[in-house]
Motif scaffolding. Structure first.
Motif, mmCIF file in Angstrom:
data_model
loop_
_atom_site.group_PDB
_atom_site.id
_atom_site.type_symbol
_atom_site.label_atom_id
_atom_site.label_comp_id
_atom_site.label_asym_id
_atom_site.label_seq_id
_atom_site.Cartn_x
_atom_site.Cartn_y
_atom_site.Cartn_z
ATOM 1 N N TYR A 79 23.226 47.622 58.773
ATOM 2 C CA TYR A 79 22.789 48.820 59.487
ATOM 3 C C TYR A 79 23.801 49.308 60.519
ATOM 4 C CZ TYR A 79 18.446 48.463 57.066
ATOM 5 O OH TYR A 79 17.514 48.431 56.067
ATOM 6 N N TYR A 103 17.785 54.176 58.325
ATOM 7 C CA TYR A 103 18.260 54.169 56.950
ATOM 8 C C TYR A 103 19.762 53.915 56.931
ATOM 9 C CZ TYR A 103 19.277 55.605 52.184
ATOM 10 O OH TYR A 103 19.706 55.629 50.888
ATOM 11 N N ASP A 117 8.224 48.144 63.970
ATOM 12 C CA ASP A 117 7.060 48.413 64.805
ATOM 13 C C ASP A 117 7.541 48.319 66.239
ATOM 14 O OD1 ASP A 117 4.748 48.415 66.304
ATOM 15 O OD2 ASP A 117 3.704 46.949 65.061
ATOM 16 N N LEU A 149 16.194 50.910 53.789
ATOM 17 C CA LEU A 149 15.388 51.508 54.849
ATOM 18 C C LEU A 149 14.692 50.382 55.597
ATOM 19 C CD1 LEU A 149 14.166 54.054 56.206
ATOM 20 C CD2 LEU A 149 12.269 53.827 54.590
ATOM 21 N N LEU A 150 14.843 50.376 56.903
ATOM 22 C CA LEU A 150 14.211 49.376 57.749
ATOM 23 C C LEU A 150 13.252 50.104 58.671
ATOM 24 C CD1 LEU A 150 14.153 46.417 58.804
ATOM 25 C CD2 LEU A 150 15.937 47.108 60.410
ATOM 26 N N THR A 151 11.997 49.670 58.709
ATOM 27 C CA THR A 151 11.008 50.267 59.598
ATOM 28 C C THR A 151 10.567 49.214 60.596
ATOM 29 O OG1 THR A 151 10.283 51.775 57.868
ATOM 30 C CG2 THR A 151 8.796 51.460 59.723
ATOM 31 N N VAL A 203 6.377 53.598 65.086
ATOM 32 C CA VAL A 203 7.428 52.966 64.295
ATOM 33 C C VAL A 203 8.737 53.734 64.416
ATOM 34 C CG1 VAL A 203 5.831 51.967 62.611
ATOM 35 C CG2 VAL A 203 6.845 54.199 62.166
ATOM 36 N N ARG A 215 14.797 57.790 62.531
ATOM 37 C CA ARG A 215 13.652 58.674 62.734
ATOM 38 C C ARG A 215 12.550 57.893 63.434
ATOM 39 N NH1 ARG A 215 11.543 62.775 58.417
ATOM 40 N NH2 ARG A 215 13.665 63.359 58.878
ATOM 41 N N SER A 216 12.033 58.465 64.501
ATOM 42 C CA SER A 216 10.916 57.817 65.188
ATOM 43 C C SER A 216 9.635 58.568 64.862
ATOM 44 C CB SER A 216 11.145 57.779 66.692
ATOM 45 O OG SER A 216 11.167 59.084 67.210
ATOM 46 N N SER A 224 12.215 54.195 62.008
ATOM 47 C CA SER A 224 12.821 53.937 60.703
ATOM 48 C C SER A 224 14.321 54.173 60.792
ATOM 49 C CB SER A 224 12.222 54.851 59.634
ATOM 50 O OG SER A 224 10.849 54.572 59.480
#
Length: 103
Positions: free
Chosen positions: A58, A76, A87, A83-85, A72, A65-66, A74
């Motif tokens: 990454y 990319y 919390d 893609l990592l999301t 969350v 993007r929040s 995200s």
């Protein structure tokens, strides 16, 4: 040598004080006449900044993007096509436990 790393930070600004800046001044070849004071994350109270290290792929993230309504973030990474999301409300230890449960 030192290697690069990717990190995201969640900053709680509720304890910060803000003041209005009348104007930033002209940019006609001279330096601005009035800039607000800059702040570093390291100068904020430790409890107001939470950092999360990301996997090495990454480093070259191409989109962030929040989604405040879901709590969350995200990230990319186009090169890795991943893609990592995250919390953002959970503590880092909680995310580690959730990843172990999913495995």
């Amino acid at each position: 040598g030192a290697s690069a790393s990717a990190t995201v930070a969640l900053v709680d600004l509720t304890e910060c004080q803000f003041s209005a800046v009348p104007q930033l001044g002209g940019f006609s070849g001279s330096s601005p006449t009035c800039w607000p004071d800059s702040q570093c994350l390291s100068s904020l109270p430790a409890a107001s900044v939470r950092r999360r290290s990301l996997p090495e792929s990454y480093i070259w993230a191409s989109a962030v993007r929040s989604m405040a309504s879901r709590g969350v973030l995200s990230v990319y990474a186009w090169r890795a096509r991943r893609l990592l999301t995250l919390d953002v409300e959970a503590e880092e230890d909680e995310d580690d436990e959730n990843e172990e449960d999913a495995a």
